[in-house]
Design a protein around this motif. Structure first.
Motif, short mmCIF file in Angstrom:
data_model
loop_
_atom_site.label_atom_id
_atom_site.label_comp_id
_atom_site.label_asym_id
_atom_site.label_seq_id
_atom_site.Cartn_x
_atom_site.Cartn_y
_atom_site.Cartn_z
N VAL A 120 0.83 -1.20 0.00
CA VAL A 120 0.00 0.00 0.00
C VAL A 120 0.87 1.25 0.00
O VAL A 120 0.61 2.20 -0.76
CB VAL A 120 -0.97 -0.01 1.21
CG1 VAL A 120 -1.62 1.34 1.41
CG2 VAL A 120 -2.01 -1.09 1.03
N GLN A 121 1.91 1.28 0.83
CA GLN A 121 2.76 2.46 0.89
C GLN A 121 3.57 2.65 -0.40
O GLN A 121 3.79 3.78 -0.84
CB GLN A 121 3.69 2.39 2.09
CG GLN A 121 3.00 2.60 3.40
CD GLN A 121 2.25 3.92 3.45
OE1 GLN A 121 2.79 4.96 3.09
NE2 GLN A 121 1.01 3.87 3.89
N GLY A 122 4.01 1.55 -1.00
CA GLY A 122 4.72 1.65 -2.27
C GLY A 122 3.81 2.16 -3.37
O GLY A 122 4.19 3.02 -4.16
N HIS A 135 1.59 9.20 -5.67
CA HIS A 135 1.97 10.58 -5.35
C HIS A 135 2.88 11.15 -6.44
O HIS A 135 2.72 12.30 -6.84
CB HIS A 135 2.68 10.64 -4.00
CG HIS A 135 3.29 11.98 -3.71
ND1 HIS A 135 2.54 13.06 -3.33
CD2 HIS A 135 4.57 12.41 -3.78
CE1 HIS A 135 3.35 14.10 -3.16
NE2 HIS A 135 4.58 13.73 -3.43
N GLU A 136 3.83 10.36 -6.90
CA GLU A 136 4.76 10.84 -7.91
C GLU A 136 4.08 11.05 -9.26
O GLU A 136 4.44 11.96 -10.00
CB GLU A 136 5.94 9.88 -8.06
CG GLU A 136 6.86 9.88 -6.88
CD GLU A 136 7.52 11.22 -6.62
OE1 GLU A 136 7.93 11.88 -7.60
OE2 GLU A 136 7.58 11.63 -5.44
N HIS A 155 -1.25 13.96 -2.37
CA HIS A 155 -0.44 13.89 -1.15
C HIS A 155 -0.90 12.70 -0.30
O HIS A 155 -1.61 12.85 0.69
CB HIS A 155 -0.53 15.19 -0.37
CG HIS A 155 0.03 16.34 -1.13
ND1 HIS A 155 1.37 16.48 -1.37
CD2 HIS A 155 -0.56 17.38 -1.74
CE1 HIS A 155 1.58 17.57 -2.08
NE2 HIS A 155 0.41 18.14 -2.32
N VAL A 156 -0.50 11.51 -0.74
CA VAL A 156 -0.83 10.27 -0.03
C VAL A 156 0.46 9.50 0.23
O VAL A 156 1.44 9.66 -0.48
CB VAL A 156 -1.82 9.39 -0.82
CG1 VAL A 156 -3.17 10.07 -0.94
CG2 VAL A 156 -1.27 9.05 -2.19
N GLY A 157 0.45 8.66 1.25
CA GLY A 157 1.59 7.80 1.54
C GLY A 157 2.60 8.45 2.45
O GLY A 157 2.54 9.64 2.75
#
Length: 66
Positions: A14-16, A22-23, A28-30
């Protein structure tokens, strides 16, 4: 132990994914973009988290259910 590996793998996935999102979209997540020492390497860190997630899933599958 299997469930812990799966949980950590899911969180890494999920974080990856959130870091790549985001990129690509500038949402603005993670958490990857909030870590200062990764400044400029967010894409690499996100891809590394996704690879780590799949490695954790593979490790969880190799464990016995008991």
């Amino acid at each position: 132990m299997k469930q812990l590996l799966e949980l950590i793998g899911f969180l890494a996935l999920v974080q990856g994914g959130a870091g790549l999102l985001h990129e690509l979209t500038d949402w603005h997540v993670g958490l990857v973009q909030r870590v200062d020492f990764l400044d400029g390497y967010e894409v690499y860190a996100s891809v590394a988290l996704i690879v780590l997630a799949f490695a954790l899933f593979a490790a969880a599958e190799s464990r016995r259910s008991g």
